[in-house]
Design a protein around this motif. Structure first.
Motif, PDB file in Angstrom:
ATOM      1  N   SER A  88       0.847  -1.193   0.000  1.00 37.72           N
ATOM      2  CA  SER A  88       0.000   0.000   0.000  1.00 37.72           C
ATOM      3  C   SER A  88       0.881   1.241   0.000  1.00 37.72           C
ATOM      4  N   ALA A  89       0.286   2.382  -0.265  1.00 34.70           N
ATOM      5  CA  ALA A  89       1.050   3.631  -0.283  1.00 34.70           C
ATOM      6  C   ALA A  89       1.713   3.878   1.066  1.00 34.70           C
ATOM      7  N   HIS A  90       0.992   3.594   2.149  1.00 34.42           N
ATOM      8  CA  HIS A  90       1.538   3.817   3.489  1.00 34.42           C
ATOM      9  C   HIS A  90       2.702   2.865   3.766  1.00 34.42           C
ATOM     10  N   GLU A  91       2.580   1.617   3.335  1.00 38.77           N
ATOM     11  CA  GLU A  91       3.651   0.646   3.522  1.00 38.77           C
ATOM     12  C   GLU A  91       4.869   1.005   2.670  1.00 38.77           C
ATOM     13  N   HIS A  92       4.617   1.466   1.456  1.00 39.37           N
ATOM     14  CA  HIS A  92       5.698   1.912   0.584  1.00 39.37           C
ATOM     15  C   HIS A  92       6.447   3.068   1.228  1.00 39.37           C
ATOM     16  N   ASP A  93       5.717   4.006   1.803  1.00 37.19           N
ATOM     17  CA  ASP A  93       6.345   5.144   2.478  1.00 37.19           C
ATOM     18  C   ASP A  93       7.207   4.682   3.654  1.00 37.19           C
ATOM     19  N   ALA A  94       6.803   3.603   4.299  1.00 37.22           N
ATOM     20  CA  ALA A  94       7.607   3.077   5.407  1.00 37.22           C
ATOM     21  C   ALA A  94       8.973   2.627   4.905  1.00 37.22           C
ATOM     22  N   VAL A  95       8.984   1.821   3.857  1.00 44.17           N
ATOM     23  CA  VAL A  95      10.247   1.304   3.317  1.00 44.17           C
ATOM     24  C   VAL A  95      11.121   2.431   2.806  1.00 44.17           C
ATOM     25  N   PHE A  96      10.522   3.422   2.169  1.00 51.87           N
ATOM     26  CA  PHE A  96      11.292   4.487   1.541  1.00 51.87           C
ATOM     27  C   PHE A  96      11.394   5.755   2.383  1.00 51.87           C
ATOM     28  N   GLY A  97      11.121   5.643   3.683  1.00 53.68           N
ATOM     29  CA  GLY A  97      11.333   6.842   4.489  1.00 53.68           C
ATOM     30  C   GLY A  97      10.899   6.751   5.929  1.00 53.68           C
ATOM     31  N   ALA A  98       9.677   6.282   6.183  1.00 52.38           N
ATOM     32  CA  ALA A  98       9.143   6.374   7.537  1.00 52.38           C
ATOM     33  C   ALA A  98       9.921   5.510   8.533  1.00 52.38           C
ATOM     34  N   THR A  99      10.352   4.321   8.125  1.00 57.91           N
ATOM     35  CA  THR A  99      11.115   3.469   9.043  1.00 57.91           C
ATOM     36  C   THR A  99      12.432   4.138   9.410  1.00 57.91           C
ATOM     37  N   ALA A 100      13.157   4.616   8.413  1.00 58.67           N
ATOM     38  CA  ALA A 100      14.432   5.286   8.681  1.00 58.67           C
ATOM     39  C   ALA A 100      14.224   6.567   9.480  1.00 58.67           C
ATOM     40  N   SER A 101      13.163   7.299   9.161  1.00 55.98           N
ATOM     41  CA  SER A 101      12.874   8.533   9.895  1.00 55.98           C
ATOM     42  C   SER A 101      12.655   8.245  11.370  1.00 55.98           C
ATOM     43  N   ARG A 102      11.898   7.184  11.647  1.00 53.75           N
ATOM     44  CA  ARG A 102      11.605   6.834  13.031  1.00 53.75           C
ATOM     45  C   ARG A 102      12.825   6.280  13.732  1.00 53.75           C
ATOM     46  N   TRP A 103      13.550   5.388  13.068  1.00 55.54           N
ATOM     47  CA  TRP A 103      14.670   4.702  13.700  1.00 55.54           C
ATOM     48  C   TRP A 103      15.819   5.663  13.993  1.00 55.54           C
ATOM     49  N   TYR A 104      16.046   6.618  13.084  1.00 53.74           N
ATOM     50  CA  TYR A 104      17.182   7.529  13.229  1.00 53.74           C
ATOM     51  C   TYR A 104      16.791   8.926  13.697  1.00 53.74           C
ATOM     52  N   GLY A 105      15.484   9.192  13.842  1.00 52.57           N
ATOM     53  CA  GLY A 105      15.076  10.513  14.282  1.00 52.57           C
ATOM     54  C   GLY A 105      15.245  11.583  13.215  1.00 52.57           C
ATOM     55  N   ILE A 106      15.067  11.201  11.952  1.00 50.61           N
ATOM     56  CA  ILE A 106      15.205  12.156  10.843  1.00 50.61           C
ATOM     57  C   ILE A 106      13.855  12.816  10.586  1.00 50.61           C
ATOM     58  N   CYS A 107      13.835  14.128  10.636  1.00 56.37           N
ATOM     59  CA  CYS A 107      12.595  14.861  10.363  1.00 56.37           C
ATOM     60  C   CYS A 107      12.582  15.318   8.919  1.00 56.37           C
ATOM     61  N   GLY A 108      11.394  15.597   8.415  1.00 60.31           N
ATOM     62  CA  GLY A 108      11.266  16.044   7.025  1.00 60.31           C
ATOM     63  C   GLY A 108      11.801  17.424   6.799  1.00 60.31           C
TER      64      GLY A 108
END
Length: 296
Positions: free
Chosen positions: A276-296
């Motif tokens: 899904s779009a939300h799952e795709h966003d996880a692989v391409f950004g949200a997981t890394a953003s959460r794990w490393y504390g990267i903000c947009g």
């Protein structure tokens, strides 16, 4: 201190901010500053690679942020990567190096974090794959260092050979206070026997919530890289971990041994095209953003 990497609610909420598109794993090096002995004999890699060399590919593929990862076992390189993060518009996080086995590891980590641009330091890595001991992660001095990494609010990245993967799984399971990221999905051997053993270990790994896995480095595990050879690995990772514990990484420039950046990201997009779009966003950004504390 990085935010906790607990399993997120997979459903988006109203008012969610756009997820930054992140390449969670790449390198840079300057051979005029420091030799990279591991590149000797690899013509495609035995030269200088800069962030400016990577930038056109990032722009073509709409990558907003990157995580640059150490290649040399020296704190001087880590300081250089932190300086890069302070000035480069794409580099938002650094995974550096320190000697985990040093009795002064707590002080070493504090010095890195308190130094210039130290706030960009999000993790520590050591090339465990270069250690001859398949149980290196179980050594008491290494375990002490891993706990120090966790106490400093940092992630520990696991770079292991297939024979070291059982020890990595054990470390993740027995050190729940440490936040781990497994680089390159543990470097699986992509044949029937290798995938069978790796699948069992990935299933064990997934039982521990304190670990995420990089969907990176797989193109150099099979020649030539192709959807039909990479799909079995991706299907296992999606099945046992789910997209919210996976993150895309190009492994540039090492990926050039098998494929250019654009081909790597195109293959990865194709491998997760059914999400899904939300799952795709996880692989391409949200997981890394959460794990490393990267903000947009």
């Amino acid at each position: 201190m990085l935010p906790p990497a607990t399993e997120p609610d997979p459903s988006p909420t109203p008012g969610d901010q756009p997820v930054p598109r992140i390449d969670a794993h790449h390198h840079v090096w300057d051979l005029n500053t420091r030799d990279q002995p591991w590149t000797h004999g690899l013509a495609a890699l035995n030269r200088t690679f800069t962030a400016d060399d990577l930038r056109p590919a990032l722009n073509r593929n709409a990558i907003d942020a990157t995580v640059v990862v150490q290649t040399s076992p020296t704190e001087q390189e880590t300081a250089e990567l932190l300086a890069l993060a302070a000035e480069d518009p794409h580099v938002k996080a650094v995974v550096g190096w320190t000697d985990l086995t040093d009795a002064a590891v707590v002080e070493r980590l504090a010095s890195l974090r308190e130094g210039p641009a130290g706030s960009a330091l999000v993790g520590i890595r050591h090339a465990i794959q270069s250690e001859t001991d398949p149980g290196w992660l179980s050594r008491p001095d290494v375990r002490r260092g891993l706990r120090a990494v966790a106490a400093a609010g940092l992630v520990y990245e696991l770079l292991v050979r297939p024979d070291q993967l059982p020890d990595a799984v054990n470390a993740v399971r027995t050190l729940p206070e440490v936040r781990f990221v497994l680089d390159h999905a543990g470097n699986p051997v992509i044949d029937a026997d290798g995938l069978s053993a790796w699948t069992a270990l990935m299933s064990e790994l997934a039982a521990s919530p304190n670990v995420a896995v990089k969907l990176s480095g797989l193109v150099t595990r099979t020649t030539p890289p192709a959807l039909h050879t990479l799909r079995p690995c991706t299907e296992v990772l999606l099945s046992v971990l789910g997209p919210h514990r996976l993150m895309y990484g190009s492994d540039w420039p090492v990926c050039l041994l098998a494929a250019p950046y654009d081909e790597v990201i195109t293959l990865t997009e194709a491998l997760v095209q059914d999400l899904s779009a939300h799952e795709h966003d996880a692989v391409f950004g949200a997981t890394a953003s959460r794990w490393y504390g990267i903000c947009g």
